[in-house]
Design a protein around this motif. Structure first.
Motif, mmCIF file in Angstrom:
data_model
loop_
_atom_site.group_PDB
_atom_site.id
_atom_site.type_symbol
_atom_site.label_atom_id
_atom_site.label_comp_id
_atom_site.label_asym_id
_atom_site.label_seq_id
_atom_site.Cartn_x
_atom_site.Cartn_y
_atom_site.Cartn_z
ATOM 1 N N ILE A 121 0.853 -1.199 0.000
ATOM 2 C CA ILE A 121 0.000 0.000 0.000
ATOM 3 C C ILE A 121 0.884 1.242 0.000
ATOM 4 O O ILE A 121 1.654 1.453 0.938
ATOM 5 C CB ILE A 121 -0.952 0.012 1.207
ATOM 6 C CG1 ILE A 121 -1.840 -1.242 1.179
ATOM 7 C CG2 ILE A 121 -1.799 1.277 1.211
ATOM 8 C CD1 ILE A 121 -2.813 -1.348 2.334
ATOM 9 N N PRO A 122 0.790 2.080 -1.017
ATOM 10 C CA PRO A 122 1.690 3.238 -1.111
ATOM 11 C C PRO A 122 1.291 4.390 -0.195
ATOM 12 O O PRO A 122 0.128 4.540 0.170
ATOM 13 C CB PRO A 122 1.563 3.663 -2.583
ATOM 14 C CG PRO A 122 0.188 3.240 -2.970
ATOM 15 C CD PRO A 122 -0.068 1.959 -2.212
ATOM 16 N N PHE A 123 2.287 5.172 0.159
ATOM 17 C CA PHE A 123 2.067 6.479 0.754
ATOM 18 C C PHE A 123 1.866 7.434 -0.422
ATOM 19 O O PHE A 123 2.699 7.494 -1.328
ATOM 20 C CB PHE A 123 3.286 6.892 1.578
ATOM 21 C CG PHE A 123 3.162 8.229 2.247
ATOM 22 C CD1 PHE A 123 2.823 8.335 3.580
ATOM 23 C CD2 PHE A 123 3.385 9.407 1.532
ATOM 24 C CE1 PHE A 123 2.702 9.566 4.200
ATOM 25 C CE2 PHE A 123 3.268 10.639 2.133
ATOM 26 C CZ PHE A 123 2.923 10.725 3.466
ATOM 27 N N GLU A 124 0.759 8.182 -0.440
ATOM 28 C CA GLU A 124 0.510 9.095 -1.557
ATOM 29 C C GLU A 124 -0.427 10.226 -1.136
ATOM 30 O O GLU A 124 -1.233 10.079 -0.217
ATOM 31 C CB GLU A 124 -0.048 8.341 -2.765
ATOM 32 C CG GLU A 124 -1.216 7.401 -2.467
ATOM 33 C CD GLU A 124 -2.541 7.890 -3.000
ATOM 34 O OE1 GLU A 124 -2.700 9.122 -3.172
ATOM 35 O OE2 GLU A 124 -3.425 7.040 -3.220
ATOM 36 N N ASN A 125 -0.272 11.359 -1.835
ATOM 37 C CA ASN A 125 -1.046 12.564 -1.513
ATOM 38 C C ASN A 125 -1.903 13.030 -2.688
ATOM 39 O O ASN A 125 -2.240 14.211 -2.800
ATOM 40 C CB ASN A 125 -0.097 13.708 -1.116
ATOM 41 C CG ASN A 125 0.691 14.252 -2.314
ATOM 42 O OD1 ASN A 125 0.893 13.535 -3.304
ATOM 43 N ND2 ASN A 125 1.115 15.496 -2.240
ATOM 44 N N LEU A 126 -2.262 12.118 -3.579
ATOM 45 C CA LEU A 126 -2.896 12.505 -4.835
ATOM 46 C C LEU A 126 -4.275 13.122 -4.652
ATOM 47 O O LEU A 126 -4.715 13.917 -5.493
ATOM 48 C CB LEU A 126 -2.961 11.295 -5.769
ATOM 49 C CG LEU A 126 -1.598 10.664 -6.090
ATOM 50 C CD1 LEU A 126 -1.756 9.453 -6.985
ATOM 51 C CD2 LEU A 126 -0.655 11.676 -6.716
ATOM 52 N N ILE A 169 -8.838 2.725 0.331
ATOM 53 C CA ILE A 169 -7.663 1.859 0.324
ATOM 54 C C ILE A 169 -7.994 0.417 -0.051
ATOM 55 O O ILE A 169 -7.241 -0.229 -0.789
ATOM 56 C CB ILE A 169 -6.963 1.919 1.697
ATOM 57 C CG1 ILE A 169 -6.405 3.333 1.932
ATOM 58 C CG2 ILE A 169 -5.855 0.886 1.801
ATOM 59 C CD1 ILE A 169 -5.895 3.591 3.343
ATOM 60 N N LEU A 170 -9.121 -0.089 0.423
ATOM 61 C CA LEU A 170 -9.459 -1.482 0.167
ATOM 62 C C LEU A 170 -10.330 -1.667 -1.061
ATOM 63 O O LEU A 170 -10.135 -2.611 -1.823
ATOM 64 C CB LEU A 170 -10.161 -2.089 1.387
ATOM 65 C CG LEU A 170 -9.382 -2.037 2.703
ATOM 66 C CD1 LEU A 170 -10.146 -2.779 3.789
ATOM 67 C CD2 LEU A 170 -7.980 -2.606 2.547
ATOM 68 N N GLY A 172 -3.653 4.418 -1.934
ATOM 69 C CA GLY A 172 -2.875 4.581 -0.719
ATOM 70 C C GLY A 172 -3.439 5.757 0.050
ATOM 71 O O GLY A 172 -4.631 6.014 0.029
ATOM 72 N N GLY A 173 -2.548 6.499 0.715
ATOM 73 C CA GLY A 173 -2.990 7.664 1.459
ATOM 74 C C GLY A 173 -1.823 8.250 2.222
ATOM 75 O O GLY A 173 -0.678 7.828 2.048
ATOM 76 N N PHE A 174 -2.118 9.261 3.076
ATOM 77 C CA PHE A 174 -1.050 9.757 3.933
ATOM 78 C C PHE A 174 -1.300 9.321 5.361
ATOM 79 O O PHE A 174 -2.121 8.450 5.601
ATOM 80 C CB PHE A 174 -0.763 11.244 3.736
ATOM 81 C CG PHE A 174 -1.857 12.235 4.055
ATOM 82 C CD1 PHE A 174 -3.122 11.868 4.405
ATOM 83 C CD2 PHE A 174 -1.571 13.609 4.015
ATOM 84 C CE1 PHE A 174 -4.101 12.798 4.713
ATOM 85 C CE2 PHE A 174 -2.541 14.552 4.326
ATOM 86 C CZ PHE A 174 -3.804 14.143 4.665
ATOM 87 N N CYS A 175 -0.554 9.846 6.319
ATOM 88 C CA CYS A 175 -0.422 9.187 7.620
ATOM 89 C C CYS A 175 -1.746 8.917 8.327
ATOM 90 O O CYS A 175 -1.933 7.845 8.907
ATOM 91 C CB CYS A 175 0.518 9.978 8.533
ATOM 92 S SG CYS A 175 -0.099 11.588 9.099
ATOM 93 N N TYR A 176 -2.690 9.880 8.292
ATOM 94 C CA TYR A 176 -3.952 9.689 9.017
ATOM 95 C C TYR A 176 -4.730 8.514 8.428
ATOM 96 O O TYR A 176 -5.339 7.725 9.160
ATOM 97 C CB TYR A 176 -4.795 10.958 8.963
ATOM 98 C CG TYR A 176 -3.989 12.204 9.223
ATOM 99 C CD1 TYR A 176 -3.436 12.451 10.477
ATOM 100 C CD2 TYR A 176 -3.740 13.126 8.217
ATOM 101 C CE1 TYR A 176 -2.662 13.572 10.719
ATOM 102 C CE2 TYR A 176 -2.971 14.256 8.443
ATOM 103 C CZ TYR A 176 -2.434 14.475 9.689
ATOM 104 O OH TYR A 176 -1.660 15.592 9.911
ATOM 105 N N GLU A 177 -4.699 8.402 7.109
ATOM 106 C CA GLU A 177 -5.415 7.320 6.450
ATOM 107 C C GLU A 177 -4.728 5.975 6.673
ATOM 108 O O GLU A 177 -5.371 4.993 7.061
ATOM 109 C CB GLU A 177 -5.507 7.613 4.953
ATOM 110 C CG GLU A 177 -6.252 8.891 4.627
ATOM 111 C CD GLU A 177 -6.055 9.313 3.180
ATOM 112 O OE1 GLU A 177 -7.033 9.179 2.413
ATOM 113 O OE2 GLU A 177 -4.953 9.765 2.822
#
Length: 247
Positions: A34-39, A58-59, A64-69
């Motif tokens: 699962i990538p870290f991403e800010n798109l 995500i599922l 992906g997402g950033f830290c909170y997600e």
């Protein structure tokens, strides 16, 4: 949240003992899948602090997402599996100071009454649970330790050029997702936020990491780095092929 669907996405079995080895496998596999991403941030799509929304993104959509997600949903999975855990807030260190206080979310997990830092939402960082005892751990991304600063405050450190450098400082105090409301809004909207300045997607590989920043690809493997540029059309293809992200 469908825990089985989550485990299927990161390719980990559910039938395991709730021990350090299982936690290590969960964290490592998550960071490889699962990538870290800010798109969403750069496209001004609001991110709500809601685990159902995280799960759908995500599922269901394989994003992906950033830290909170990422850490928000991962901590929810750990609780579903039976691990004792909670979110914590962290303050990230920059070369010239600190970012907004308590604006990064991570996780503490307790095994046999020993707390471990677990973080699947900090990009290029430690890929295994890190005990708050100060014990050093090494993986393909580097060597790490946690230093106790007293009064429930700790520093995550990485060894760089023979010196220990602080990545972020954190408290062991329990946090809820809602406690990050202001920080999440800041990181989505403020020009002072690193995440509003261009597209970012990064994911761990067995021997290193692949990162897309704007139109620049950086592939690191066993200490070596390769960089090259993409066109906008190539970028769409790269996001799909490397990160399984379709925009």
């Amino acid at each position: 949240m469908d825990a089985q669907k989550y485990l299927k996405r990161i390719e980990v079995s559910a039938e395991r003992n709730l021990d350090l080895e299982y936690l290590k496998e969960l964290q490592s596999s998550h960071m490889h899948k699962i990538p870290f991403e800010n798109l969403d941030v750069t496209r001004k799509i609001p991110i709500q602090l809601d685990t159902d929304a995280f799960s759908e993104k995500i599922l269901e959509r394989s994003r992906g997402g950033f830290c909170y997600e990422l850490n928000g949903l991962f901590q929810h999975l750990l609780s579903e599996l039976g691990f004792q855990s909670h979110l914590i807030s962290c303050t990230v260190k920059k070369p010239d100071g600190w970012v907004r206080e308590d604006s990064h979310a991570a996780i503490l997990v307790f095994l046999n009454q020993i707390p471990y830092l677990v973080d699947v939402g900090f990009g290029d960082s430690v890929r295994q649970p890190l005990p708050l005892t100060g014990e050093e751990k090494t993986d393909v991304s580097g060597s790490y330790r946690i230093r106790d600063s007293g009064k429930g405050i700790y520093d995550l450190q990485r060894l760089e050029d023979g010196e220990w450098r602080i990545l972020y400082r954190f408290s062991d105090k329990r946090k809820q997702l809602d406690d990050f409301y202001d920080a999440c809004l800041f990181n989505q909207t403020s020009p002072e936020s690193h995440f509003t300045h261009g597209d970012l997607a990064t994911i761990a590989t067995k021997k290193g990491r692949v990162t897309l920043s704007g139109l620049t690809v950086t592939k690191s493997e066993e200490g070596t780095k390769e960089k090259y540029e993409l066109t906008e059309e190539e970028k769409k293809e790269f996001l799909c092929e490397q990160f399984k992200i379709k925009l």
